[in-house]
Scaffold this motif. Structure first.
Motif, PDB file in Angstrom:
ATOM      1  N   VAL A 115       0.853  -1.192   0.000  1.00 36.51           N
ATOM      2  CA  VAL A 115       0.000   0.000   0.000  1.00 36.51           C
ATOM      3  C   VAL A 115       0.887   1.239   0.000  1.00 36.51           C
ATOM      4  CG1 VAL A 115      -1.885   1.233   1.132  1.00 36.51           C
ATOM      5  CG2 VAL A 115      -1.714  -1.257   1.360  1.00 36.51           C
ATOM      6  N   LEU A 116       0.741   2.039  -1.037  1.00 42.20           N
ATOM      7  CA  LEU A 116       1.556   3.254  -1.150  1.00 42.20           C
ATOM      8  C   LEU A 116       0.670   4.476  -0.928  1.00 42.20           C
ATOM      9  CD1 LEU A 116       3.670   2.315  -4.294  1.00 42.20           C
ATOM     10  CD2 LEU A 116       4.411   2.336  -1.886  1.00 42.20           C
ATOM     11  N   ARG A 117       1.177   5.377  -0.132  1.00 43.76           N
ATOM     12  CA  ARG A 117       0.474   6.646   0.069  1.00 43.76           C
ATOM     13  C   ARG A 117       1.148   7.681  -0.821  1.00 43.76           C
ATOM     14  NH1 ARG A 117      -1.938   7.374   5.699  1.00 43.76           N
ATOM     15  NH2 ARG A 117      -3.361   5.984   4.577  1.00 43.76           N
ATOM     16  N   VAL A 118       0.345   8.318  -1.663  1.00 41.23           N
ATOM     17  CA  VAL A 118       0.867   9.335  -2.572  1.00 41.23           C
ATOM     18  C   VAL A 118       0.760  10.680  -1.867  1.00 41.23           C
ATOM     19  CG1 VAL A 118       0.654  10.339  -4.865  1.00 41.23           C
ATOM     20  CG2 VAL A 118      -0.034   7.948  -4.483  1.00 41.23           C
ATOM     21  N   VAL A 119       1.896  11.344  -1.679  1.00 41.44           N
ATOM     22  CA  VAL A 119       1.899  12.617  -0.938  1.00 41.44           C
ATOM     23  C   VAL A 119       2.498  13.726  -1.807  1.00 41.44           C
ATOM     24  CG1 VAL A 119       2.126  11.406   1.271  1.00 41.44           C
ATOM     25  CG2 VAL A 119       4.178  12.211   0.099  1.00 41.44           C
ATOM     26  N   ASP A 120       2.098  14.945  -1.483  1.00 35.22           N
ATOM     27  CA  ASP A 120       2.655  16.067  -2.234  1.00 35.22           C
ATOM     28  C   ASP A 120       3.976  16.508  -1.595  1.00 35.22           C
ATOM     29  OD1 ASP A 120       2.101  17.672  -0.045  1.00 35.22           O
ATOM     30  OD2 ASP A 120       0.300  18.571  -0.929  1.00 35.22           O
ATOM     31  N   ARG A 121       4.569  17.598  -2.130  1.00 38.17           N
ATOM     32  CA  ARG A 121       5.896  18.014  -1.637  1.00 38.17           C
ATOM     33  C   ARG A 121       5.890  18.360  -0.147  1.00 38.17           C
ATOM     34  NH1 ARG A 121       9.019  19.818  -6.951  1.00 38.17           N
ATOM     35  NH2 ARG A 121       8.463  17.825  -7.859  1.00 38.17           N
ATOM     36  N   GLN A 122       4.696  18.806   0.346  1.00 33.61           N
ATOM     37  CA  GLN A 122       4.597  19.170   1.765  1.00 33.61           C
ATOM     38  C   GLN A 122       4.272  17.952   2.650  1.00 33.61           C
ATOM     39  OE1 GLN A 122       2.959  21.171  -0.708  1.00 33.61           O
ATOM     40  NE2 GLN A 122       4.952  22.239  -0.627  1.00 33.61           N
ATOM     41  N   GLY A 123       4.124  16.809   2.014  1.00 39.54           N
ATOM     42  CA  GLY A 123       3.795  15.614   2.796  1.00 39.54           C
ATOM     43  C   GLY A 123       2.312  15.420   3.015  1.00 39.54           C
ATOM     44  N   ASN A 124       1.475  16.271   2.400  1.00 40.91           N
ATOM     45  CA  ASN A 124       0.032  16.090   2.546  1.00 40.91           C
ATOM     46  C   ASN A 124      -0.449  14.952   1.647  1.00 40.91           C
ATOM     47  OD1 ASN A 124      -0.343  18.164   4.457  1.00 40.91           O
ATOM     48  ND2 ASN A 124      -0.115  19.682   2.798  1.00 40.91           N
ATOM     49  N   PHE A 125      -1.509  14.273   2.115  1.00 42.13           N
ATOM     50  CA  PHE A 125      -1.952  13.050   1.452  1.00 42.13           C
ATOM     51  C   PHE A 125      -2.795  13.374   0.221  1.00 42.13           C
ATOM     52  CE2 PHE A 125      -2.158  10.850   5.894  1.00 42.13           C
ATOM     53  CZ  PHE A 125      -0.803  11.064   6.061  1.00 42.13           C
ATOM     54  N   ILE A 126      -2.463  12.757  -0.913  1.00 42.70           N
ATOM     55  CA  ILE A 126      -3.240  12.952  -2.142  1.00 42.70           C
ATOM     56  C   ILE A 126      -4.168  11.760  -2.371  1.00 42.70           C
ATOM     57  CG2 ILE A 126      -3.109  13.271  -4.635  1.00 42.70           C
ATOM     58  CD1 ILE A 126      -0.302  14.467  -4.204  1.00 42.70           C
ATOM     59  N   GLN A 127      -3.623  10.580  -2.334  1.00 40.59           N
ATOM     60  CA  GLN A 127      -4.431   9.371  -2.461  1.00 40.59           C
ATOM     61  C   GLN A 127      -3.568   8.176  -2.113  1.00 40.59           C
ATOM     62  OE1 GLN A 127      -4.617   8.669  -7.205  1.00 40.59           O
ATOM     63  NE2 GLN A 127      -5.203   6.951  -5.883  1.00 40.59           N
ATOM     64  N   ASP A 128      -4.200   6.990  -1.977  1.00 40.14           N
ATOM     65  CA  ASP A 128      -3.449   5.763  -1.732  1.00 40.14           C
ATOM     66  C   ASP A 128      -3.565   4.868  -2.969  1.00 40.14           C
ATOM     67  OD1 ASP A 128      -3.039   6.804   0.751  1.00 40.14           O
ATOM     68  OD2 ASP A 128      -3.992   5.181   1.863  1.00 40.14           O
ATOM     69  N   VAL A 129      -2.546   4.069  -3.197  1.00 38.55           N
ATOM     70  CA  VAL A 129      -2.568   3.115  -4.304  1.00 38.55           C
ATOM     71  C   VAL A 129      -2.108   1.747  -3.790  1.00 38.55           C
ATOM     72  CG1 VAL A 129      -1.734   2.545  -6.614  1.00 38.55           C
ATOM     73  CG2 VAL A 129      -1.992   4.955  -5.942  1.00 38.55           C
ATOM     74  N   ILE A 130      -2.897   0.733  -4.087  1.00 42.96           N
ATOM     75  CA  ILE A 130      -2.532  -0.637  -3.731  1.00 42.96           C
ATOM     76  C   ILE A 130      -1.899  -1.279  -4.961  1.00 42.96           C
ATOM     77  CG2 ILE A 130      -3.372  -2.825  -2.783  1.00 42.96           C
ATOM     78  CD1 ILE A 130      -5.919  -1.238  -1.881  1.00 42.96           C
ATOM     79  N   THR A 131      -0.668  -1.773  -4.796  1.00 43.23           N
ATOM     80  CA  THR A 131       0.039  -2.389  -5.925  1.00 43.23           C
ATOM     81  C   THR A 131       0.330  -3.854  -5.595  1.00 43.23           C
ATOM     82  OG1 THR A 131       2.294  -2.029  -5.104  1.00 43.23           O
ATOM     83  CG2 THR A 131       1.251  -0.183  -6.252  1.00 43.23           C
ATOM     84  N   LEU A 132       0.736  -4.605  -6.616  1.00 37.35           N
ATOM     85  CA  LEU A 132       1.287  -5.925  -6.343  1.00 37.35           C
ATOM     86  C   LEU A 132       2.640  -5.734  -5.669  1.00 37.35           C
ATOM     87  CD1 LEU A 132       0.402  -7.668  -9.720  1.00 37.35           C
ATOM     88  CD2 LEU A 132      -0.640  -8.070  -7.474  1.00 37.35           C
ATOM     89  N   ARG A 133       3.011  -6.679  -4.819  1.00 40.45           N
ATOM     90  CA  ARG A 133       4.294  -6.520  -4.152  1.00 40.45           C
ATOM     91  C   ARG A 133       5.402  -6.523  -5.199  1.00 40.45           C
ATOM     92  NH1 ARG A 133       6.709 -10.424   0.483  1.00 40.45           N
ATOM     93  NH2 ARG A 133       6.294 -11.929  -1.165  1.00 40.45           N
ATOM     94  N   GLY A 134       6.285  -5.558  -5.128  1.00 45.63           N
ATOM     95  CA  GLY A 134       7.400  -5.493  -6.058  1.00 45.63           C
ATOM     96  C   GLY A 134       7.077  -4.738  -7.342  1.00 45.63           C
ATOM     97  N   GLU A 135       5.797  -4.417  -7.560  1.00 45.83           N
ATOM     98  CA  GLU A 135       5.425  -3.689  -8.779  1.00 45.83           C
ATOM     99  C   GLU A 135       5.859  -2.223  -8.650  1.00 45.83           C
ATOM    100  OE1 GLU A 135       1.195  -3.568  -9.317  1.00 45.83           O
ATOM    101  OE2 GLU A 135       1.305  -2.615 -11.299  1.00 45.83           O
ATOM    102  N   ALA A 136       6.465  -1.702  -9.702  1.00 44.38           N
ATOM    103  CA  ALA A 136       6.927  -0.314  -9.659  1.00 44.38           C
ATOM    104  C   ALA A 136       5.761   0.627  -9.922  1.00 44.38           C
ATOM    105  CB  ALA A 136       8.008  -0.090 -10.708  1.00 44.38           C
ATOM    106  N   LEU A 137       5.750   1.740  -9.227  1.00 44.34           N
ATOM    107  CA  LEU A 137       4.726   2.766  -9.468  1.00 44.34           C
ATOM    108  C   LEU A 137       5.456   4.094  -9.597  1.00 44.34           C
ATOM    109  CD1 LEU A 137       1.533   3.018  -9.522  1.00 44.34           C
ATOM    110  CD2 LEU A 137       1.764   3.942  -7.218  1.00 44.34           C
ATOM    111  N   SER A 138       5.056   4.900 -10.589  1.00 38.71           N
ATOM    112  CA  SER A 138       5.759   6.167 -10.825  1.00 38.71           C
ATOM    113  C   SER A 138       4.752   7.289 -11.012  1.00 38.71           C
ATOM    114  CB  SER A 138       6.594   6.075 -12.106  1.00 38.71           C
ATOM    115  OG  SER A 138       7.428   4.955 -12.069  1.00 38.71           O
ATOM    116  N   PRO A 139       5.168   8.505 -10.715  1.00 36.79           N
ATOM    117  CA  PRO A 139       4.327   9.658 -11.061  1.00 36.79           C
ATOM    118  C   PRO A 139       3.939   9.555 -12.534  1.00 36.79           C
ATOM    119  CG  PRO A 139       6.192  10.348  -9.742  1.00 36.79           C
ATOM    120  CD  PRO A 139       6.428   8.907 -10.067  1.00 36.79           C
ATOM    121  N   GLY A 140       2.712   9.937 -12.830  1.00 38.38           N
ATOM    122  CA  GLY A 140       2.248   9.859 -14.207  1.00 38.38           C
ATOM    123  C   GLY A 140       1.535   8.564 -14.554  1.00 38.38           C
ATOM    124  N   ASP A 141       1.700   7.516 -13.721  1.00 39.32           N
ATOM    125  CA  ASP A 141       1.043   6.236 -14.015  1.00 39.32           C
ATOM    126  C   ASP A 141      -0.475   6.333 -13.852  1.00 39.32           C
ATOM    127  OD1 ASP A 141       3.430   5.055 -14.497  1.00 39.32           O
ATOM    128  OD2 ASP A 141       3.474   3.793 -12.693  1.00 39.32           O
TER     129      ASP A 141
END
Lengths: 479, 479
Positions: A358-384
């Motif tokens: 479970v990845l928490r997507v945060v902005d530069r100030q550390g505020n929460f934008i959304q969460d993303v559940i990925t497969l273990r080991g799956e890469a996630l990048s901005p823009g995905d």
């Protein structure tokens, strides 16, 4: 808080016996513990119960007495009972730390181990995490509604059993309710204990003024007088003013007065004004009587002047929308390293298969934008692109400037904790810090903003193919 | 189920310290424990928790560790802590036996003793009696709705804490729910334990049929198959029919199938018909999934064919009208042999003062007509006028052919039980017997007939004069 290994549904034991007999008990398995909708129709939950759960896992063993009882059921073979004698939990657990803000559908605990051990702990883990997370979330809502005023928990007398009361105090603290009337919770968890006196104290004396005077003599410091036994404004208030003046002559200040009935918004304004006018601006107004987040919000909306809210029944029993239970479930997501899926009649509610992150997507100030559940080991990048777990047509793109924080870490390995237990204060500080990083609309008590929890492309793809596979099976077999 | 003496609100201890310091701790006092409205807006409550409460009172003592903790609070004097060291409950308790059908406003427990000891036990008594009575009442409602079908309790995973789950099983049993999935409840209370298997059992095998076969091999007797993992009618049902036939070839009969999702009324009819047609009329249909008394009633109204209802969350958390708590209170009714009254803002809700007796008025067949609360020692006879406690204008006359049965008896004297603990079966039998003697309309789940609870002429007169006395006091002082 010792939890017996027999604190379990019977079917955990019959399944254990079945796995053992089939030689399947050590097949590698992964289970997820999660809930399907946020408690109280709210915008979030506050995760709690982890330390209690880890203690249970570490200490799990069947005593001779337990085994004798199981033998008496005439259900289990001697071989199975012998197996239970040396049964321990030796698996791995991933989880967020307590006080984390979490959301529906996110795997909270992920338990890895042999099929038998990982299955067996289901009931106790659900019991502990469901209830404490429910209470911590209620505590956070009430604390938010109080808007900076203090909140005290005193629900013990209406709590669901003796230990229900103890769990309430612990979990409410994690949610931000930092004192309790429950003395045992003070002893066991180090939570500050607070209290006043009951109506019966007043009634044990010839009159209210005498009762107040006697109480103030015994407890001149931190003295709180309950002023609604006979009549708040006509009797309790003038008597409390008298005692406040007498205390001051003796070098003490009255700490507060408590109102436990009537129109709390109106009475608190009157009481506040009277003490201010008489030169006692420091006297605190304590309000109680079937309070919850909605009542507190309305008291404040009507200009109530309350410094401390005492919250009992509705916190202890988690009353309100959703009705006193968090519907946490514990589902098999992988066995023999193959992903597993559980369909329901509504396919949009199918479980999320496989071992996940479970990845928490945060902005530069550390505020929460959304969460993303990925497969273990799956890469996630901005823009995905990421997908709504209920409907893959709904997609969003991860913002370019985003950072990722992993919500969970490995907290148990080989059946032992990876770190010493955290303090309750650390958990309570975490909940307040994380709540402040949520989009403000998520904190709204009614119709909150929905914080987005998406699934990654890889997880979405895997789930779709498993759904198709399961559906195809029926066609082949039954048409 | 050991209950710590620190399982109490702090104010019980501060009041205790206050009474001791004022030399008032041994003044004779009488407290009543009662609730103000029937749970679930229903027509009755089933009293439970007494044996747990009496055990607490008998075993009440502060350990050295408890006293050290209290000392660390810097609230209490050395003299008070020394007093606590030898503190015991040595009072008297009157109560109905567990499983009794009781009603709002009736004193349930009456506790007599020194002011200090009788006050101190308030919180723990309320915690135990409130919750267990709430659960027993819910159990009785659910059992009534099931109309002769069996009910199993399996709410542990959503119960409010580990011991919440244990108390639920005990109290639900008293209300008529005579089995549980909670193995610890079996061990501690001797309640029959029951269970099946989880969806994860099915998912751990390559396919559902194999999973059913393996389970039936391990547990050929009492085997219940969960048939909704993939698709109840297309997959679970035909696979269960196959296994039922295979079991019969090996000399066993399939015990039942469980449906845990979907339209339970419809599915249970289909499943019943399929098993009947295939020559398995003995296979039981078990239904579960967020059941409560209302859902069960609607399943039956729609012709559902369910033999066993598995009830979890909504029983364990006492969900529904009234929201998970019984508002039991504990009020001082006499001190120094003088009656005491507590007013509230609504005068019709003023407490019933003084030491009282609860009489059940029964007809010649022993069926319940109404209850009357009298002053202790006050004579009541057929033909007497009795009064509504909320409004003395409403009067009724006791029928001529009536007999009187005292609801309560002395159960503790000098801090020791007057008799050994009753079995749970005796309590469960009592609730069923007494419910059968209630006017039938009182059992209705919604808008039930109101069973009349009146007060005697003597109690009515005493209360009126105390209300006048209290009201007069304010006039003198504040106008």
């Amino acid at each position: 808080m010792h939890i017996s290994p027999l604190l379990t549904d019977l079917y955990e034991l019959t399944m254990l016996a079945g796995y053992l007999e089939r030689g399947m008990h050590e097949r590698p398995a992964v289970f997820d513990l999660f809930f399907r909708s946020n408690p109280y129709q709210g915008g979030y939950a506050v995760f709690a119960g982890l330390e209690t759960a880890l203690e249970y896992l570490e200490e799990l063993r069947f005593t001779a007495t337990d085994l004798e009882y199981l033998e008496s059921l005439n259900l289990f073979s001697p071989a199975f009972l012998a197996y239970l004698e040396s049964f321990r939990f030796r698996g791995r657990v991933s989880a967020p730390p307590e006080g984390s803000v979490v959301f529906a559908r996110e795997p909270l605990l992920t338990v890895e181990g042999g099929l038998a051990e990982a299955q067996f702990v289901e009931t106790a883990l659900l019991n502990v995490i469901n209830f404490q997370t429910l209470v911590a979330s209620k505590g956070a809502r009430i604390n938010h509604a109080a808007g900076g005023a203090q909140v005290m928990e005193f629900g013990l007398r209406r709590a669901q059993g003796p230990d229900g009361g103890l769990s309430v105090a612990r979990a409410a603290y994690i949610g931000g309710v930092r004192s309790t009337s429950n003395v045992q919770a003070g002893q066991v968890f180090g939570i500050p204990v607070k209290g006043t006196h009951a109506h019966s104290w007043i009634m044990a004396f010839a009159d209210e003024l005498t009762a107040f005077r006697r109480y103030a003599e015994v407890f001149p410091q931190g003295c709180i007088l309950l002023i609604d036994t006979y009549d708040t404004l006509k009797s309790g208030l003038p008597n409390a003013l008298t005692v406040a003046a007498e205390l001051r002559e003796r070098g003490h200040e009255l700490f507060g007065v408590r109102i436990d009935s009537g129109d709390l918004a109106y009475l608190s304004r009157q009481v506040r004004a009277a003490f201010d006018e008489a030169g006692f601006p420091g006297v605190k107004v304590v309000a109680s009587n079937e309070l919850d987040e909605h009542v507190i919000e309305s008291i404040r909306a009507e200009g109530g002047r309350v410094d401390i809210y005492g919250v009992g029944t509705r916190l202890a029993t988690c009353a309100g929308e959703g009705g006193g239970a968090l519907g946490g479930v514990y589902k098999l997501v992988q066995v023999d390293h193959s992903p597993k899926l559980k369909l329901t009649s509504d396919v949009s509610k199918a479980t999320l298969p496989d071992h996940k992150t479970v990845l928490r997507v945060v902005d530069r100030q550390g505020n929460f934008i959304q969460d993303v559940i990925t497969l273990r080991g799956e890469a996630l990048s901005p823009g995905d692109l990421v997908y709504d777990p209920g409907n893959p047509l709904q997609q969003v793109r991860i913002p370019d400037a985003a950072n990722f924080v992993e919500l969970r870490s490995l907290v148990m390995e080989g059946g032992r904790r990876c770190r010493p237990p955290e303090t309750l204060d650390a958990a309570a500080d975490r909940s307040q810090e994380q709540l402040s990083r949520l989009p403000a609309g998520c904190l709204r008590l009614i119709n909150p903003h929905t914080y987005k929890v998406s699934i990654s492309a890889g997880l979405n793809q895997l789930r779709l193919s498993l759904i198709t596979e399961v559906k195809d099976k029926f066609k082949t077999r039954h048409t």
